[in-house]
Design a protein around this motif. Structure first.
Motif, PDB file in Angstrom:
ATOM      1  N   MET A 236      33.171  30.461  33.689  1.00 15.77           N
ATOM      2  CA  MET A 236      34.681  30.598  34.067  1.00 15.77           C
ATOM      3  C   MET A 236      35.332  31.255  32.789  1.00 15.77           C
ATOM      4  O   MET A 236      36.428  31.994  33.075  1.00 15.77           O
ATOM      5  N   TRP A 237      35.058  31.477  31.777  1.00 11.53           N
ATOM      6  CA  TRP A 237      35.549  32.214  30.427  1.00 11.53           C
ATOM      7  C   TRP A 237      35.162  33.658  30.759  1.00 11.53           C
ATOM      8  O   TRP A 237      36.233  34.335  30.659  1.00 11.53           O
ATOM      9  N   ASP A 238      34.285  34.145  31.293  1.00 11.52           N
ATOM     10  CA  ASP A 238      33.989  35.515  31.580  1.00 11.52           C
ATOM     11  C   ASP A 238      34.694  35.974  32.760  1.00 11.52           C
ATOM     12  O   ASP A 238      35.406  37.120  32.595  1.00 11.52           O
ATOM     13  N   LEU A 239      34.810  35.015  33.618  1.00 11.77           N
ATOM     14  CA  LEU A 239      35.922  35.516  34.986  1.00 11.77           C
ATOM     15  C   LEU A 239      37.175  35.655  34.521  1.00 11.77           C
ATOM     16  O   LEU A 239      37.793  36.500  34.835  1.00 11.77           O
ATOM     17  N   LYS A 240      37.913  34.705  33.692  1.00 12.16           N
ATOM     18  CA  LYS A 240      39.015  34.991  33.096  1.00 12.16           C
ATOM     19  C   LYS A 240      39.135  36.280  32.108  1.00 12.16           C
ATOM     20  O   LYS A 240      40.197  37.069  32.340  1.00 12.16           O
ATOM     21  N   GLY A 241      38.347  36.967  31.601  1.00  5.58           N
ATOM     22  CA  GLY A 241      37.995  37.831  30.775  1.00  5.58           C
ATOM     23  C   GLY A 241      38.075  39.210  31.751  1.00  5.58           C
ATOM     24  O   GLY A 241      38.545  40.243  31.519  1.00  5.58           O
ATOM     25  N   MET A 242      37.408  39.210  32.871  1.00  3.36           N
ATOM     26  CA  MET A 242      37.413  40.096  33.952  1.00  3.36           C
ATOM     27  C   MET A 242      38.810  40.129  34.666  1.00  3.36           C
ATOM     28  O   MET A 242      38.982  41.164  35.533  1.00  3.36           O
ATOM     29  N   GLY A 243      39.683  39.183  34.598  1.00  2.00           N
ATOM     30  CA  GLY A 243      40.844  39.314  35.365  1.00  2.00           C
ATOM     31  C   GLY A 243      40.759  38.936  36.535  1.00  2.00           C
ATOM     32  O   GLY A 243      41.327  38.951  37.730  1.00  2.00           O
ATOM     33  N   GLU A 244      39.516  37.825  36.867  1.00  2.00           N
ATOM     34  CA  GLU A 244      39.089  37.381  38.176  1.00  2.00           C
ATOM     35  C   GLU A 244      39.370  36.096  38.319  1.00  2.00           C
ATOM     36  O   GLU A 244      38.891  35.428  39.366  1.00  2.00           O
ATOM     37  N   ASN A 245      40.272  35.326  37.606  1.00  2.00           N
ATOM     38  CA  ASN A 245      40.662  33.866  37.761  1.00  2.00           C
ATOM     39  C   ASN A 245      41.618  33.830  39.227  1.00  2.00           C
ATOM     40  O   ASN A 245      41.972  34.696  39.501  1.00  2.00           O
ATOM     41  N   ASN A 246      41.362  32.559  39.723  1.00  2.00           N
ATOM     42  CA  ASN A 246      41.953  32.320  40.959  1.00  2.00           C
ATOM     43  C   ASN A 246      43.600  32.882  40.796  1.00  2.00           C
ATOM     44  O   ASN A 246      44.204  32.430  39.908  1.00  2.00           O
ATOM     45  N   ALA A 247      44.046  33.486  41.838  1.00  2.00           N
ATOM     46  CA  ALA A 247      45.468  33.577  41.954  1.00  2.00           C
ATOM     47  C   ALA A 247      45.850  33.304  43.702  1.00  2.00           C
ATOM     48  O   ALA A 247      47.081  33.830  43.884  1.00  2.00           O
ATOM     49  N   ALA A 248      45.209  32.573  44.165  1.00  2.00           N
ATOM     50  CA  ALA A 248      45.724  31.872  45.474  1.00  2.00           C
ATOM     51  C   ALA A 248      47.178  31.225  45.114  1.00  2.00           C
ATOM     52  O   ALA A 248      47.147  30.393  44.054  1.00  2.00           O
ATOM     53  N   PHE A 249      47.944  31.154  46.075  1.00  4.25           N
ATOM     54  CA  PHE A 249      49.386  30.436  45.997  1.00  4.25           C
ATOM     55  C   PHE A 249      49.133  29.165  45.788  1.00  4.25           C
ATOM     56  O   PHE A 249      49.756  28.237  45.248  1.00  4.25           O
ATOM     57  N   ASN A 250      48.111  28.515  46.774  1.00  3.22           N
ATOM     58  CA  ASN A 250      47.848  27.085  46.691  1.00  3.22           C
ATOM     59  C   ASN A 250      46.856  26.676  45.449  1.00  3.22           C
ATOM     60  O   ASN A 250      46.221  25.577  45.767  1.00  3.22           O
TER      61      ASN A 250
END
Length: 334
Positions: A236-250
């Motif tokens: 999850m830390w790496d996903l955040k570093g990639m800019g790939e964390n969740n961006a869904a409205f809900n």
């Protein structure tokens, strides 16, 4: 958000009016811009590029398979230039790198020998002149676009005749281990489900969307990368570093400690390896579509074939014989 990003972000440019009437707004594009800006400003930003670097190299390598030199090429949603840096000047005269994150765009580097320009642009609302671009490519960015049918239509309109649309995108099986672990943890701790992982496109939908937009000679193939992590938290830390964390409205704004600890335990229980690490699957779809042109090869009309499928066992004989072989006459003699 940087001052340049604030100037770029104009809410009036990203309303439902920009989408087709049938589209559903799932992703918060402003949140995605913030996530990319934060990722771009990390002290060791290059440490999180390993997936996008590899896929970007593979995507750029496919350009070399097309035996032509492109006058104008657009890298749509280029990120930090993971694909652009691998494009050879032997294949491209002019490269336009476009990205909604100004800081990411500043970090793009390209090979010398071709004209390179950078444009801050949301890949969901590209604005290019009609019939002005030879190749539009995109590397691991389209899975955050709300209106894919509308985007594909804009891409086709921007391309010259016989122009190429080529992209890589995360597929539906991406992070299925993390998704199922978080769902089970939610059920156990809170008695319900929350969308912690954004939805991804299915391979069957890509061909339909490209056909609907008017592309021809479609090719879609699938790849898969399985990467090991010490635990769910490093993933999850790496996903955040990639800019790939969740961006869904809900999406839930916070992941509770109880849910995260439970999910990590479930992840290791269901998918853990003998060495204590956990696997994370990234499914990647590569696709290519061409804007229609009269010069493109077309299938023959039905009934014009000269060899029957039932005679495929005689194919070597048919190819070697320079004379025409009447298959009907020979079958009649038998």
């Amino acid at each position: 958000m940087s001052s340049e990003a604030e100037r770029f972000w104009n809410p009036t440019n990203f309303t439902r009016n920009n989408f087709s009437s049938s589209s559903v707004v799932i992703f918060d594009r402003k949140a995605k811009l913030l996530q990319r800006e934060r990722a771009a400003n990390l002290q060791e930003v290059h440490l999180y590029d390993y997936i996008k670097e590899e896929i970007g190299f593979r995507l750029a390598d496919r350009i070399k398979d097309i035996k032509r030199k492109f006058n104008r090429v657009v890298d749509l949603g280029c990120g930090r230039g993971h694909a652009s840096k691998n494009i050879s000047p032997d294949s491209v005269k002019e490269l336009i790198c476009s990205e909604m994150s100004p800081t990411w765009l500043e970090q793009v580097t390209c090979n010398e020998g071709m004209k390179v320009s950078k444009e801050v642009l949301d890949e969901e609302c590209p604005k290019f002149e009609e019939n002005s671009i030879d190749l539009i490519m995109s590397n691991l960015s389209l899975h955050w676009v709300n209106d894919l049918p509308g985007l594909f239509e804009k891409v086709r309109t921007s391309l010259v005749k016989d122009g190429v649309f080529m992209a890589s995108v995360f597929g539906g099986e991406t992070l299925y281990e993390l998704r199922s672990s978080l769902q089970l943890a939610d059920l156990e701790r809170r008695g319900g489900l929350a969308p912690h992982i954004s939805p991804f496109i299915d391979v069957r939908d890509i061909g339909g969307l490209l056909n609907r937009a008017g592309f021809t000679m479609l090719t879609v193939d699938t790849d898969e990368m399985v990467i090991g992590y010490p635990s769910m938290f490093e993933l999850m830390w790496d996903l955040k570093g990639m800019g790939e964390n969740n961006a869904a409205f809900n999406r839930p704004l916070h992941l509770g400690r109880d849910v995260s600890i439970a999910a990590d335990a479930i992840y290791k229980r269901l998918y853990g390896r003998e060495d204590g690490s956990i696997p994370a699957t990234f499914q990647i779809f590569y696709f290519i579509g061409w804007k229609p042109d009269a010069s493109q090869p077309k299938p023959l009309k039905r009934g014009t074939g000269q060899i029957s499928l039932k005679d495929l066992h005689r194919l070597d004989e048919i190819v070697k014989d320079k004379k025409e072989i009447s298959l009907e006459d020979e079958n009649t003699k038998k």
